[in-house]
Design a protein around this motif. Structure first.
Motif, PDB file in Angstrom:
ATOM      1  N   ASP A   1      27.400  62.802 -78.954  1.00  0.00           N
ATOM      2  CA  ASP A   1      27.582  63.997 -78.118  1.00  0.00           C
ATOM      3  C   ASP A   1      26.562  65.102 -78.393  1.00  0.00           C
ATOM      4  OD1 ASP A   1      29.716  62.991 -76.727  1.00  0.00           O
ATOM      5  OD2 ASP A   1      31.224  63.866 -78.039  1.00  0.00           O
ATOM      6  N   ARG A   2      25.558  64.820 -79.208  1.00  0.00           N
ATOM      7  CA  ARG A   2      24.608  65.875 -79.566  1.00  0.00           C
ATOM      8  C   ARG A   2      23.165  65.500 -79.223  1.00  0.00           C
ATOM      9  NH1 ARG A   2      28.297  65.897 -83.755  1.00  0.00           N
ATOM     10  NH2 ARG A   2      27.047  64.427 -84.956  1.00  0.00           N
ATOM     11  N   SER A   3      22.755  64.273 -79.549  1.00  0.00           N
ATOM     12  CA  SER A   3      21.372  63.885 -79.297  1.00  0.00           C
ATOM     13  C   SER A   3      21.075  63.798 -77.802  1.00  0.00           C
ATOM     14  CB  SER A   3      21.077  62.532 -79.972  1.00  0.00           C
ATOM     15  OG  SER A   3      21.932  61.524 -79.461  1.00  0.00           O
ATOM     16  N   LYS A   4      22.109  63.522 -76.996  1.00  0.00           N
ATOM     17  CA  LYS A   4      21.978  63.474 -75.537  1.00  0.00           C
ATOM     18  C   LYS A   4      23.169  64.214 -74.933  1.00  0.00           C
ATOM     19  CE  LYS A   4      18.498  60.377 -75.248  1.00  0.00           C
ATOM     20  NZ  LYS A   4      17.235  60.567 -74.504  1.00  0.00           N
TER      21      LYS A   4
ATOM     22  N   ASP B   1      37.093  53.641 -60.354  1.00  0.00           N
ATOM     23  CA  ASP B   1      37.922  54.833 -60.541  1.00  0.00           C
ATOM     24  C   ASP B   1      37.250  55.789 -61.525  1.00  0.00           C
ATOM     25  OD1 ASP B   1      38.504  52.861 -62.613  1.00  0.00           O
ATOM     26  OD2 ASP B   1      40.090  54.220 -63.280  1.00  0.00           O
ATOM     27  N   SER B   2      37.498  57.074 -61.350  1.00  0.00           N
ATOM     28  CA  SER B   2      36.941  58.079 -62.246  1.00  0.00           C
ATOM     29  C   SER B   2      38.057  58.700 -63.080  1.00  0.00           C
ATOM     30  CB  SER B   2      36.192  59.157 -61.471  1.00  0.00           C
ATOM     31  OG  SER B   2      37.052  59.826 -60.563  1.00  0.00           O
ATOM     32  N   ALA B   3      37.687  59.242 -64.224  1.00  0.00           N
ATOM     33  CA  ALA B   3      38.670  59.761 -65.170  1.00  0.00           C
ATOM     34  C   ALA B   3      39.215  61.112 -64.712  1.00  0.00           C
ATOM     35  CB  ALA B   3      38.035  59.911 -66.547  1.00  0.00           C
ATOM     36  N   PRO B   4      40.507  61.355 -64.919  1.00  0.00           N
ATOM     37  CA  PRO B   4      41.014  62.716 -64.686  1.00  0.00           C
ATOM     38  C   PRO B   4      40.370  63.670 -65.684  1.00  0.00           C
ATOM     39  CG  PRO B   4      42.677  61.354 -65.765  1.00  0.00           C
ATOM     40  CD  PRO B   4      41.552  60.445 -65.389  1.00  0.00           C
ATOM     41  N   LEU B   5      40.107  64.880 -65.246  1.00  0.00           N
ATOM     42  CA  LEU B   5      39.467  65.857 -66.132  1.00  0.00           C
ATOM     43  C   LEU B   5      40.424  66.279 -67.235  1.00  0.00           C
ATOM     44  CD1 LEU B   5      37.707  68.101 -63.466  1.00  0.00           C
ATOM     45  CD2 LEU B   5      36.595  66.544 -65.082  1.00  0.00           C
ATOM     46  N   GLN B   6      39.898  66.403 -68.434  1.00  0.00           N
ATOM     47  CA  GLN B   6      40.687  66.904 -69.550  1.00  0.00           C
ATOM     48  C   GLN B   6      40.574  68.429 -69.591  1.00  0.00           C
ATOM     49  OE1 GLN B   6      39.771  64.987 -73.258  1.00  0.00           O
ATOM     50  NE2 GLN B   6      39.757  62.950 -72.358  1.00  0.00           N
ATOM     51  N   ARG B   7      41.714  69.083 -69.618  1.00  0.00           N
ATOM     52  CA  ARG B   7      41.712  70.548 -69.622  1.00  0.00           C
ATOM     53  C   ARG B   7      41.098  71.098 -70.903  1.00  0.00           C
ATOM     54  NH1 ARG B   7      44.555  73.655 -66.244  1.00  0.00           N
ATOM     55  NH2 ARG B   7      45.818  71.856 -65.646  1.00  0.00           N
ATOM     56  N   TYR B   8      41.307  70.362 -72.001  1.00  0.00           N
ATOM     57  CA  TYR B   8      40.780  70.811 -73.293  1.00  0.00           C
ATOM     58  C   TYR B   8      39.765  69.778 -73.770  1.00  0.00           C
ATOM     59  CZ  TYR B   8      45.283  73.063 -72.680  1.00  0.00           C
ATOM     60  OH  TYR B   8      46.358  73.720 -72.146  1.00  0.00           O
ATOM     61  N   ASN B   9      38.499  70.141 -73.685  1.00  0.00           N
ATOM     62  CA  ASN B   9      37.433  69.219 -74.021  1.00  0.00           C
ATOM     63  C   ASN B   9      36.933  69.478 -75.431  1.00  0.00           C
ATOM     64  OD1 ASN B   9      34.475  68.162 -74.003  1.00  0.00           O
ATOM     65  ND2 ASN B   9      35.397  67.316 -72.141  1.00  0.00           N
ATOM     66  N   GLN B  10      36.518  68.397 -76.124  1.00  0.00           N
ATOM     67  CA  GLN B  10      36.047  68.542 -77.505  1.00  0.00           C
ATOM     68  C   GLN B  10      34.793  69.405 -77.610  1.00  0.00           C
ATOM     69  OE1 GLN B  10      35.841  64.884 -79.744  1.00  0.00           O
ATOM     70  NE2 GLN B  10      37.500  63.963 -78.582  1.00  0.00           N
ATOM     71  N   LEU B  11      34.054  69.538 -76.504  1.00  0.00           N
ATOM     72  CA  LEU B  11      32.858  70.369 -76.551  1.00  0.00           C
ATOM     73  C   LEU B  11      33.215  71.844 -76.695  1.00  0.00           C
ATOM     74  CD1 LEU B  11      30.716  68.595 -73.813  1.00  0.00           C
ATOM     75  CD2 LEU B  11      30.673  68.249 -76.290  1.00  0.00           C
ATOM     76  N   ASP B  12      34.418  72.247 -76.249  1.00  0.00           N
ATOM     77  CA  ASP B  12      34.939  73.595 -76.506  1.00  0.00           C
ATOM     78  C   ASP B  12      35.857  73.486 -77.715  1.00  0.00           C
ATOM     79  OD1 ASP B  12      35.963  76.122 -76.525  1.00  0.00           O
ATOM     80  OD2 ASP B  12      36.760  76.063 -74.474  1.00  0.00           O
ATOM     81  N   TRP B  13      35.252  73.543 -78.894  1.00  0.00           N
ATOM     82  CA  TRP B  13      35.946  73.175 -80.115  1.00  0.00           C
ATOM     83  C   TRP B  13      37.172  74.049 -80.378  1.00  0.00           C
ATOM     84  CZ3 TRP B  13      36.726  69.175 -82.784  1.00  0.00           C
ATOM     85  CH2 TRP B  13      37.183  69.229 -84.109  1.00  0.00           C
ATOM     86  N   PHE B  14      37.049  75.379 -80.208  1.00  0.00           N
ATOM     87  CA  PHE B  14      38.159  76.273 -80.510  1.00  0.00           C
ATOM     88  C   PHE B  14      39.368  75.957 -79.635  1.00  0.00           C
ATOM     89  CE2 PHE B  14      40.551  80.194 -79.676  1.00  0.00           C
ATOM     90  CZ  PHE B  14      40.933  80.536 -80.972  1.00  0.00           C
TER      91      PHE B  14
END
Length: 488
Positions: free
Chosen positions: A422-425, A196-209
């Motif tokens: 989440d930064r080095s790769k 199974d695959s994860a449902p997409l998160q509408r608010y991702n930590q990569l979009d910090w604001f």
């Protein structure tokens, strides 16, 4: 095949979805003049067989990637309990059937709202807590707040949910295949994964604001509400009015009205998860592909007269991992008692060859796995020249199916290969970018090589030998050569 000074190749071509030897070339060195195998004589049980050499993992990695791409293209995202997930499970069972002595598909009740429901409850509970404080009943507000925090901790942090019998709204499908050894079963080695695959998160930590505005701030408001209830309790204790309805002080009243007016700020939590799922190539369909290729490899050895002696292999693909490990919880609860001296190696999120990690603790660092097994696997990787380490999964990174094996008393660890920072790769898990192209083939090759060596050591009763890195197991002598192999 070489005859009269020439090589002749035997090529197997099957469909990718349920390949058995998919474009595999086997070359057997034979005498210049082919002789007819001798007939059986008294005391002879079988005809002589050709000797075999260890199969390289490069081709298996390529086949695992091809298998993954085919299923992603056919079924797309496979959210737990979805029709796409069920179809993928059927395709996986068909793939196992080619290499396993027995395959089983098991259905189980599934709660698809395991991760989203706490946020829905939070939105409803928040204004109730504020109203209770407005009428002078902060102690009830605090009790509700503590009870909710306990519920969230069990559901989302410790992955020890309350009974789900009346909450299940879908059906999950687990698949496993079994490959039996030549002699009596003395050990069981489980290679597990999830489809199974994860449902997409509408608010991702990569979009910090966006993440701060729509997730962290609303959650912070709810926590501040609980703190405010505690402050009001102390003030009412001083006024001897704790259990009596009363009106808070002017300052508290103004603050509570502001908190009540901020209720709409919690509404984004209702859409925390989208209905669409991630493609889930690396997390975690490629791991399913690796279990299929491991089944292929050990089936091939069995066909060549070199089966495992006393180790039963079980290859698992679970549903519902992204919904708080529900699939593996159901499978291990029903199967654990029938397993003989089991060891479980779970594969999850294998992306980068220089990030191979064996987990000593799971589920946000709260569930102890078999640290000795994790460190032993790390030593095996080092003896093969691979960079690897063993450590606990970071806090707030969730959990893997190895946790449920460990909770049933099974020696278990997870092999993962992802950058935690989440930064080095690039971090593509749970995003639309989790596609086959994001996976390094060399990571799969190394993971497969480690799994094969681990299996041979378990079957040869050498897993816990003192000299771990100097002594190598004698390799079987027969050669299986593939086209387009790596140089390993």
């Amino acid at each position: 095949m070489r005859m009269q000074g020439k090589w002749y190749s035997i090529r197997f071509l099957d469909s990718v979805g349920c390949t058995r030897h998919d474009e595999t070339i086997m070359k057997f060195p034979l005498p210049r003049k082919r002789k007819k195998p001798p007939t059986l004589v008294d005391g002879q049980k079988e005809k002589p067989r050709q000797k075999l050499e260890t199969l390289k993992a490069g081709k298996l990695a390529t086949l695992a990637l091809a298998f993954t791409k085919t299923l992603v293209d056919l079924y797309g995202p496979r959210v737990a309990g979805s029709d796409a997930g069920h179809s993928a499970a059927e395709a996986i069972e068909d793939a196992y059937k080619h290499f396993c002595d027995e395959t089983t598909k098991t259905k189980f009740p599934l709660d698809t709202k395991a991760h989203s429901q706490p946020f829905t409850i939070m939105i409803i509970l928040y204004p109730l807590l504020v109203v209770l404080m407005l009428i002078g009943l902060p102690w009830i507000s605090l009790l509700l707040f503590i009870g909710f925090c306990y519920y969230v901790a069990r559901e989302l942090y410790f992955y020890r949910p309350f009974a789900r019998k009346n909450r299940c709204n879908a059906e999950g499908v687990n698949v496993h295949g079994v490959l039996e050894p030549k002699e009596e079963v003395q050990h069981t080695l489980i290679f597990s994964s999830h489809h199974d695959s994860a449902p997409l998160q509408r608010y991702n930590q990569l979009d910090w604001f966006s993440y701060v505005k729509n997730v962290l701030f609303p959650v912070g408001l709810f926590i501040a509400c609980g703190v405010l209830a505690l402050v009001q309790i102390f003030s009412e204790l001083l006024a001897s009015a704790l259990f009596l309805p009363n009106i808070p002080s002017i300052a508290q009243l103004i603050l509570l009205i502001l908190f009540l007016g901020a209720t709409p700020l919690l509404f984004p939590l209702r859409s925390m998860y989208e209905k669409e799922g991630s493609p889930g190539a690396g997390d975690n369909l490629v791991s399913v592909g690796m279990t299929v290729q491991l089944a292929r490899y050990f089936h091939w050895r069995k066909d060549c007269g070199k089966p495992l002696r006393n180790t039963r292999l079980i290859f698992c693909s679970f549903d519902g991992e992204e919904a708080a490990l529900q699939g593996s919880r159901h499978w291990y609860a029903s199967m654990a008692d029938s397993l003989i001296d089991p060891i479980a190696l779970n594969f999850d999120s294998v992306y980068y060859s220089d990030q191979i990690t064996f987990l000593e603790k799971d589920v946000n660092g709260t569930q102890q796995l078999d640290a000795s097994l994790a460190r032993r696997c790390t030593e095996i990787a080092h003896s093969m020249g691979y960079e690897s380490r063993s450590e606990a999964i970071p806090r707030l990174w969730g959990g893997t199916d190895a946790a449920e094996a460990s909770r049933c008393g099974i020696s278990a660890t997870t092999l993962t290969a992802v950058a935690w920072d989440d930064r080095s790769k690039p971090s593509v898990q749970h995003t639309r970018n989790d596609v086959v192209e994001a996976i390094e083939p060399s990571a799969l090759e190394r993971a497969l090589s480690i799994a094969i060596k681990l299996t041979d050591m378990v079957d040869g009763k050498r897993l816990w030998e003192e000299s771990k890195e100097e002594e190598e197991e004698p390799q079987t002598e027969v050669s299986l050569i593939f086209s387009k192999l790596t140089n390993r």
